[in-house]
Design an enzyme around this catalytic site. Sequence first.
Site: not given
Length: 285
Positions: A132, A109, A43
Amino acid sequence: MVEAVKEKIDNMKILIIGSQGMLGSAVLRALPHAESLDKKDIDITKRNRVLQKISSFRPDIIINCAAYTQVDKAEKERELCYEVNCKGARHLAEAAKKVGAILIHISTDYVFDGNEKDGYNEDAKTNPINFYGRTKADGEKEITKILDTYYIIRTSWLFGKGGKNFVDTIKEKCLRDKNLAIVDDQKGSPTYTEDLASFIGEVCKNMNNYPFGIYHITNKGTCTWLTFAKEIKKMIKAKCAIKKITSAELQAPAKRPSHSILRNNKAKPLRSWKDALKAYLEESS
Ligand SMILES: NC(=O)c1ccc[n+]([C@@H]2O[C@H](COP(=O)([O-])OP(=O)(O)OC[C@H]3O[C@@H](n4cnc5c(N)ncnc54)[C@H](OP(=O)(O)O)[C@@H]3O)[C@@H](O)[C@H]2O)c1
């Protein structure tokens, strides 16, 4: 010191992180002799475990395909998204530094705002417009602060085996529904995971041809989601009707850049997105 690291390449040990994801599984197919770890083995949000595990593997190259990738959900699950995309990237950079490894990290992008109609060069300033994108841009910064021996490979609009992607979704909807509504005010470059994975393999094998730094790698050419959907419909010979809508009408929780075109000034371009799409549809039928 950087040259000394590159000289080890003939006998290198490669470790892929996130090997069960859509891109990670393609990278493992491109580099079948690499070792691999997925979320159940490591993790990346857990700093000590990451340092321990990487120290025991002692890889020459770490390829990080692990990420939190649910762009809309990220607006709500902010902490988890930040932990994986920013802190996780930092932990891997720290571990790479500790064992003297090269880090190949995948970015997006969506680190750009999309206002640049002609696209973004590798050194363009990042300015993400969703959460994000912010965490991915912050992850890139963490890596560049810690390491000299890194490749950050930004890509866009991925499709391929083993992951939820636009091509599979449209294919399914075209065969099930009569009418589809797709946005026509976001422009980008679809990218086949197998093609990007081959590029990553090529970098590993011929590292001396690729100076460390940031790369923009996508399939060649641009389109909107609507043009992309129409091409999928044409290739699978579906009969559904596809109408155009705007991003405002779609009302997705996360904003998307309207022009997210990554200009590649450093590497040989990949094949066109239409050729790549044709190959994927043939390979997955
Ligand atoms: N998909 C796109 O359109 C796109 C576009 C541009 C850039 N990218 C970038 O390309 C890279 C690969 O994306 P992808 O589409 O292949 O993503 P993906 O299919 O979602 O794979 C990501 C993998 O990371 C794993 N993961 C999540 N949290 C983790 C953690 N804390 N520790 C270890 N592993 C963890 C996931 O496991 P679980 O599934 O079990 O959570 C999954 O196996 C990412 O860096 C992404 O930002 C993707």
